[in-house]
Motif scaffolding. Structure first.
Motif, PDB file in Angstrom:
ATOM      1  N   HIS A   1      38.633  45.429  27.688  1.00  0.00           N
ATOM      2  CA  HIS A   1      37.718  44.343  28.022  1.00  0.00           C
ATOM      3  C   HIS A   1      37.264  43.669  26.739  1.00  0.00           C
ATOM      4  O   HIS A   1      37.270  44.285  25.667  1.00  0.00           O
ATOM      5  CB  HIS A   1      36.506  44.839  28.824  1.00  0.00           C
TER       6      HIS A   1
ATOM      7  N   GLU B   1      34.139  41.385  25.195  1.00  0.00           N
ATOM      8  CA  GLU B   1      32.784  40.924  25.477  1.00  0.00           C
ATOM      9  C   GLU B   1      32.353  39.883  24.464  1.00  0.00           C
ATOM     10  O   GLU B   1      32.678  39.981  23.277  1.00  0.00           O
ATOM     11  CB  GLU B   1      31.822  42.121  25.448  1.00  0.00           C
ATOM     12  N   GLY B   2      31.618  38.924  24.944  1.00  0.00           N
ATOM     13  CA  GLY B   2      31.091  37.904  24.058  1.00  0.00           C
ATOM     14  C   GLY B   2      29.942  38.462  23.236  1.00  0.00           C
ATOM     15  O   GLY B   2      29.398  39.529  23.534  1.00  0.00           O
TER      16      GLY B   2
ATOM     17  N   ASP C   1      26.456  37.085  20.645  1.00  0.00           N
ATOM     18  CA  ASP C   1      25.659  35.910  20.328  1.00  0.00           C
ATOM     19  C   ASP C   1      24.976  36.124  18.985  1.00  0.00           C
ATOM     20  O   ASP C   1      24.603  37.237  18.632  1.00  0.00           O
ATOM     21  CB  ASP C   1      24.614  35.675  21.433  1.00  0.00           C
TER      22      ASP C   1
ATOM     23  N   SER D   1      25.483  42.074  21.391  1.00  0.00           N
ATOM     24  CA  SER D   1      26.373  42.030  22.535  1.00  0.00           C
ATOM     25  C   SER D   1      25.906  43.097  23.513  1.00  0.00           C
ATOM     26  O   SER D   1      24.853  43.707  23.322  1.00  0.00           O
ATOM     27  CB  SER D   1      27.813  42.271  22.069  1.00  0.00           C
TER      28      SER D   1
ATOM     29  N   LEU E   1      26.051  36.748  28.575  1.00  0.00           N
ATOM     30  CA  LEU E   1      27.163  36.794  27.615  1.00  0.00           C
ATOM     31  C   LEU E   1      28.464  36.998  28.387  1.00  0.00           C
ATOM     32  O   LEU E   1      28.496  37.670  29.419  1.00  0.00           O
ATOM     33  CB  LEU E   1      26.976  37.948  26.625  1.00  0.00           C
ATOM     34  N   SER E   2      29.509  36.423  27.848  1.00  0.00           N
ATOM     35  CA  SER E   2      30.785  36.521  28.563  1.00  0.00           C
ATOM     36  C   SER E   2      31.289  37.954  28.553  1.00  0.00           C
ATOM     37  O   SER E   2      30.963  38.747  27.668  1.00  0.00           O
ATOM     38  CB  SER E   2      31.819  35.607  27.901  1.00  0.00           C
ATOM     39  N   ARG E   3      32.043  38.257  29.571  1.00  0.00           N
ATOM     40  CA  ARG E   3      32.592  39.595  29.643  1.00  0.00           C
ATOM     41  C   ARG E   3      33.862  39.512  30.467  1.00  0.00           C
ATOM     42  O   ARG E   3      33.832  39.165  31.642  1.00  0.00           O
ATOM     43  CB  ARG E   3      31.594  40.515  30.324  1.00  0.00           C
ATOM     44  N   GLU E   4      34.972  39.820  29.809  1.00  0.00           N
ATOM     45  CA  GLU E   4      36.255  39.640  30.485  1.00  0.00           C
ATOM     46  C   GLU E   4      36.995  40.971  30.520  1.00  0.00           C
ATOM     47  O   GLU E   4      37.190  41.601  29.474  1.00  0.00           O
ATOM     48  CB  GLU E   4      37.064  38.603  29.691  1.00  0.00           C
TER      49      GLU E   4
END
Lengths: 429, 344
Positions: free
Chosen positions: B48, B50-51, B53, B70, B195-198
């Motif tokens: 995964h 993760e974004g 900041d 994060s 925050l993005s999380r892919e």
């Protein structure tokens, strides 16, 4: 207020809070009307000229290790007027100190105490300290610390096994009460020297059971209460083994106007023990506190009671680099010991540290006595282990490097402890 | 949770395991995929991404600090050749990351001690020595999982120790003193959860890396490009790291001697991140011994020594792997190395 637990709760908080209300609560908790401890003497010739001569009048454990008084207060006092103190100031201060000697027996059952002065205090005078007095202003002692330097004028250090005794002694000395332990004070320090801020009053404790008793809801100690009940210190081990401590003779200044004095470094150190307890097992803690060899050989049981009066750290010095490379860790005690021995093998520093919950943070007040302050600096340099970080990258500036990962130096101060005969606002010569 | 317990649990801290943590307020991302069983012993694409900041930046003298955060991460500590997994603790709210660099060269300082003190209204809520870490997106930085005290404004003090690593060139005599800066952190769980999380199941485990992040004003821990290094003699690969080897006619400023200077510049594949805190040995001509960890303004972080009569080739043998913690995707690489031969 009669059951043991609530009594302990009161006593726990009393010294840290200080003041008249705490003293009353303290007395309530122990079921006394007033402070009733052994009283002292008005014959100063019966007292040691060495203010730090505590060893004969405090408890010792069965192995002969000095057991410091359980309750301690440090008062970092600032003179209320600029410039040099007057003879009238000196007389007032000596009367206050003499009153304290009359009020409490010089023992752990009464109050043992000392007063010390900073290089900044001596800067008030035109002449300087004698050349052979090694007590410079405080400075940073590691590549990674930025402490606040304590440069108040005076440091009064009070210690007793009884919370009510140290609180009463402080209150009378500061002029908040006229008597202590049933003895009228002829004078107090008020008007000459006082606390410039609340942060200049610091308190602590040391002794089996006390850290465990105070660990809940304390910043810096994990929530699951890992400090062993028997431990005198938060990190879970005994310290200050008699064979690894300097004698009072060894730390005494021998000649000149301050003969029978000593130098005293006091650091205030925050402890952050989440990873100390949470990420390491017992053997790993032994390796980082003592040495990897202690861990491999199983030399330490529990809090280290089985070590008797000797940490055995001297046996681990010659192979410190090999131990570091093989185990990936280096011990706090073994690092420091490298610089803490005379040519004949005797120890240079007399460490008398105790714990604290000031500001609700687990911390340590670390007084160390030595004849020359440079001895302390050298031991701290050895404790930094910078040479070992250069030997192997496994030992990092503050990781796998003794206990440096878990301690944060907040304050440092250097002090000259004069002999009793010069304890009241001494001149530099 | 004790990191050993996690290890014994086979490392499968997936959604099911997390569902058992019945916190009233979940501070966890919705379950991280388990670590891949058949990971290569090399750099791999993580499960995964993760974004993060930027919290803010700070400065003190020549030091520049960047602070980012994060979601809490699992990571692996390295001691010698052993890796120990640190899981996400139930009280962890963020993974907080600090980076330290030189204001002039924008080079990251990878090999020192760093601590973070987080206060709220003057009270300490977190204070730890945070470990140097390697991640595919940032390279060397310093990071830790931290529990906070709810939404609000925090003061984060980043304190860096003076470096004991040898410093040369424009770094000679610099960065030997500690420094600190305090950066304000307005934290909210809502912002964190934004925050993005892919999840990357299609690529996870591939021999590849996530692209480095690209942030203005803040450098990553990238090694100097091979083409920009002086007099490169060759390179070799071992432990999935590339070791670029070069020589200088005389050592950089700050090193005594006038003979040939041999330098070795290791870096990760794909992203060319610096690999600090190793022990690297070399043998050539009359020299057979350890290279010195060095931070140079031209060569970057490298391992080097003065050699009076180099031979036709050099044998380079890393004996201690980079003593930095690893984010996922780096934890199986750069741990075991074979000797490498490079012609000079």
């Amino acid at each position: 207020m009669t059951d043991g637990r609530s009594r302990r709760q009161v006593l726990k908080a009393a010294v840290a809070a200080g003041g008249a209300a705490s003293l009353s609560a303290c007395l309530d908790a122990i079921g006394e009307e007033s402070v009733d401890r052994p009283t002292g003497t008005d014959d100063l010739s019966t007292l040691p000229n060495r203010q730090f001569a505590w060893d004969d009048v405090v408890r010792h454990d069965e192995y002969g290790n000095e057991q410091l008084p359980r309750h301690q207060i440090l008062l970092y006092l600032t003179l209320e007027r600029d410039g040099q103190p007057t003879d009238a100031d000196r007389r007032q201060v000596e009367r206050a100190f003499g009153s304290l000697n009359r009020a409490f027996e010089w023992s752990h059952e009464g109050v043992v105490w000392s007063v010390a002065y900073s290089p900044a205090y001596f800067d008030r005078y035109d002449e300087s300290l004698p050349e052979d007095i090694d007590c410079p202003p405080p400075h940073s002692l590691s590549p990674f610390e930025q402490p606040t330097f304590d440069e108040q004028d005076m440091l009064v250090h009070l210690a007793s096994d009884h919370a009510d005794a140290v609180i009463a002694a402080e209150e009378a000395l500061r002029g908040n009460r006229e008597s202590a332990n049933g003895v009228e004070f002829d004078a107090s320090l008020s008007g000459v020297a006082s606390l410039a801020s609340d942060a200049d009053r610091r308190t602590g404790f040391v002794g089996s059971g006390m850290p465990a008793d105070r660990q809940s809801d304390l910043e810096g100690v994990p929530d699951d209460g890992p400090v062993p009940d028997a431990s005198p210190l938060f990190m879970g081990f005994k310290a200050g083994f008699a064979q690894n401590q300097a004698t009072e003779d060894r730390v005494t200044i021998r000649s000149g106007p301050f003969a029978d004095g000593t130098t005293k470094h006091v650091a205030r150190i925050r402890q952050r023990l989440d990873d100390w307890y949470g990420e390491q097992n017992f053997a790993e803690r032994v390796a980082e506190m003592f040495s990897p060899e202690h861990a491999d050989e199983g030399w330490v049981e529990g809090i280290g009671e089985n070590l008797g009066d000797n940490s055995r750290v001297d046996e681990t010095l010659d192979t410190i680099r090999e131990q570091a490379s093989e185990s990936g860790r280096v011990g706090h005690a073994q690092k420091a010991a490298r610089a803490n021995r005379d040519e004949d093998g005797s120890v240079k520093l007399l460490r008398r540290h105790f714990e604290s919950t000031d500001e609700n943070v687990a911390s340590l007040h670390f007084p160390s006595l030595q004849r020359e302050m440079s001895s302390f600096d050298a031991v701290r340099a050895a404790m930094n282990g910078t040479d070992l970080t250069e030997a192997t990258p496994v030992i990092r500036q503050r990781v796998n490097n003794g206990i440096l990962e878990y301690i944060f130096v907040a304050n440092r101060g250097n002090w000259l402890v004069p002999p009793l005969s010069k304890r009241a606002l001494p001149r530099p010569r | 949770m004790n990191r050993r317990t996690l290890l014994q649990a086979g490392g499968a801290l997936g959604a099911a395991a997390l569902a058992g943590c019945s916190n009233l307020i979940s501070t966890q991302p919705a379950g991280n995929p388990p670590v891949i069983d058949d990971r290569p012993a090399a750099v791999y694409y993580p499960t995964h991404v993760e974004g993060m900041d930027m919290v803010g930046m700070g400065e003190s003298g020549d030091y520049r600090f960047g602070l980012m955060y994060s979601y809490p991460h699992r990571f692996w500590n390295v001691t010698g050749t052993e890796t120990t997994r640190t899981g996400i603790g139930s009280g962890d709210d963020v993974h907080i990351m600090a980076s330290v660099w030189d204001s002039e060269t924008m080079q990251v300082l990878p090999d020192t001690g760093l601590s973070l003190t987080i206060r709220r209204d003057g009270d300490i809520v977190f204070e730890e020595v945070v470990y140097p870490m390697l991640s595919q997106r940032m390279g060397t930085h310093y990071g830790a999982n931290a529990g906070l005290d709810g939404d609000g404004t925090y003061e984060v003090t980043v304190s860096v120790g003076g470096m004991s690593t040898r410093r040369t060139g424009a770094f000679e005599g610099r960065f030997g003193e500690p420094a600190s800066a305090t950066i304000e952190f307005d934290y909210s769980q809502g912002a964190r959860d934004g925050l993005s999380r892919e999840l990357t199941p299609d690529r996870a485990g591939e021999r590849a890396a996530v692209d480095p992040m690209d942030m203005e004003m803040m450098p990553t821990g990238t090694a100097p490009a091979r083409d920009s290094l002086p007099n490169v003699r060759g390179s070799a690969t071992s432990g999935d790291a590339e070791f670029v080897v070069g020589t200088l006619d005389s050592p950089p400023a700050g090193i005594d001697g006038s003979d040939t200077y041999l330098y070795v510049s290791p870096r990760t594949p794909y992203n060319q991140m610096t690999l600090p805190a190793m022990t690297v040995e070399a043998a050539t001509g009359g020299f057979d011994g350890e290279l010195t960890r060095t931070l140079d303004s031209e060569l970057g972080y490298h391992y080097g020594t003065v050699v009076d009569s180099p031979g036709d080739s050099v044998t380079v043998t890393p004996t201690v792997p980079p003593q930095t913690a690893r984010h996922e995707g780096y934890e199986t690489a750069f741990l075991a190395f074979d000797p490498m031969e490079v012609s000079l």
